[in-house]
Design an enzyme around this catalytic site. Sequence first.
Site, PDB file in Angstrom:
ATOM      1  N   SER A  96       0.877  -1.100   0.059  1.00 27.49           N
ATOM      2  CA  SER A  96       0.024   0.111  -0.115  1.00 27.49           C
ATOM      3  C   SER A  96       0.779   1.399  -0.169  1.00 27.49           C
ATOM      4  CB  SER A  96      -1.052  -0.164   1.363  1.00 27.49           C
ATOM      5  OG  SER A  96      -1.807   1.126   1.186  1.00 27.49           O
ATOM      6  N   HIS A  97       0.610   1.918   0.973  1.00 29.09           N
ATOM      7  CA  HIS A  97       1.338   3.207   1.232  1.00 29.09           C
ATOM      8  C   HIS A  97       2.891   3.099   1.985  1.00 29.09           C
ATOM      9  CE1 HIS A  97      -0.895   3.052   4.936  1.00 29.09           C
ATOM     10  NE2 HIS A  97       0.213   3.492   5.544  1.00 29.09           N
ATOM     11  N   ARG A 156      -7.433   3.726  -2.082  1.00 28.91           N
ATOM     12  CA  ARG A 156      -7.855   4.828  -1.339  1.00 28.91           C
ATOM     13  C   ARG A 156      -7.983   6.087  -2.250  1.00 28.91           C
ATOM     14  NH1 ARG A 156      -5.248   6.069   4.007  1.00 28.91           N
ATOM     15  NH2 ARG A 156      -3.501   4.991   3.046  1.00 28.91           N
ATOM     16  N   ASP A 215      -1.359   1.390  -3.366  1.00 22.72           N
ATOM     17  CA  ASP A 215      -2.163   0.541  -4.503  1.00 22.72           C
ATOM     18  C   ASP A 215      -3.665   0.740  -4.969  1.00 22.72           C
ATOM     19  OD1 ASP A 215      -3.274   0.584  -1.681  1.00 22.72           O
ATOM     20  OD2 ASP A 215      -3.664  -1.541  -1.508  1.00 22.72           O
ATOM     21  N   HIS A 258     -11.342   4.996   3.021  1.00 25.65           N
ATOM     22  CA  HIS A 258     -11.721   3.752   2.476  1.00 25.65           C
ATOM     23  C   HIS A 258     -13.431   3.692   2.092  1.00 25.65           C
ATOM     24  CE1 HIS A 258      -8.028   1.176   2.606  1.00 25.65           C
ATOM     25  NE2 HIS A 258      -7.897   1.874   3.830  1.00 25.65           N
TER      26      HIS A 258
END
Length: 452
Positions: free
Chosen positions: A98-99, A247, A244, A329
């Site tokens: 992800s982040h 969001r 990813d 989200h």
Amino acid sequence: MTDLSTIVKAYDVRGVFPEQLDEPLVELFGAAFTETTGADKIVVGHDMRPSSPALAAAFARGAVARGADAVLIGLCSTDQLYFASGHLGLPGAMFTASHNPARYNGIKMCRAGAAPVGQDTGLAEIRAKVERWRAEGPPAPAAKPGSVSETDLLADYTAHLRSLVDLSAVRPMKVVVDAGNGMAGHTVPSVFEGLPVDVVPMYFELDGTFPNHEANPLDPKNIVDLQAEVRRTGADAGLAFDGDADRCFVVDEKGDPVPPSAITALVAARELDRNGGGTIIHNLITSWSVPEVVQEHGGTPVRTRVGHSFIKEEMARTGAIFGGEHSAHYYFRDFWNADTGMLAALHVLAALGGQDGPLSRLVAAYDRYAASGEINSTVEDQGGRLAAVRTAYTGREGVTIDELDGLTVTGEGWWFNLRASNTEPLLRLNVEAGDAETMARVRDEALALVRG
């Protein structure tokens, strides 16, 4: 040897590559996932991190050794993997951190139909199998190994999203999109193709070393470039995706961030109007604006704990049409109850393009309170500080306390929530009030107790 307790989190697996997470270990996770889900076929996707293709292939090998077929969809966003799981009716695994910084990687897993895999829904069992096989050796291969195939589902993902939000009649708009060198650089060109939206791309080059900024728009420093570009180009809005691309964060025509709670309320109103009512899920840190707007549009708000597994469970239990969290989200019944920032972004653009006013004016109706944002405090004794805060507010006139998730204290015209981090010695404080002065007073009093 990696201690699995350090990489198996509440909802996923995440660690530094290759020190904590390497191909042999991931192969065991693939085998354990296949056994735990009872799957005879799985789908696997990955992000743009340099280590992701090899880890995805290793996971597939683990599944194939247990007799399952593996469908590889290659580069994709996390919500594209959820789409694949729902569309194909298969359990799935997404390789992404992800982040998190470039040295990390991880696995997000789901059952068929994008149903979550968390500690209570299979992840603990998967971890136990991996631990046993590392100690005793891997299980004997299946009598008949599975096969590996490849397919590209980007066009199908795009078609599904476009079928859920109609942008054909909106006015022309200019929108700056910051992909953060993450997977939005892969999905946005496809999803936005042919729409009356002039996309100004920023950092669309897929680069898992994140050369421009961290792909974490929740941190204000990572949207500075987007804000400046929106102002420079005179754009109608700006969108920022995390690594990813599950969001999405929004800034208005002035470059000012739009709170995720306001986006939750806006999308909830649209989904309620489209469906003629329904249930909307929101976590307990979203603004009071959310349940107010839901009720104004004939819906039923349901408050839940923070975290995607809780949201998805409540979505399934209640048949909710939409759910939103303060962390940007956004979950949709029409997307297998999974989260997709891309679909939320399309809703925002449809609402903006369906009227003549600027985004700042549009979202003002959904952004009604003064909020602190999340404030973290490092404390060694999380339980002790929570207890001290509870004691300080217990018995106060007009004050109520609940412990659905951490400690939520509500007074006349204000509330705050204090939660312990699952992974760090932190307490997280969120405060909201009817005006900025009250919010600041409540925030400062709560912080003094937390840090006292």
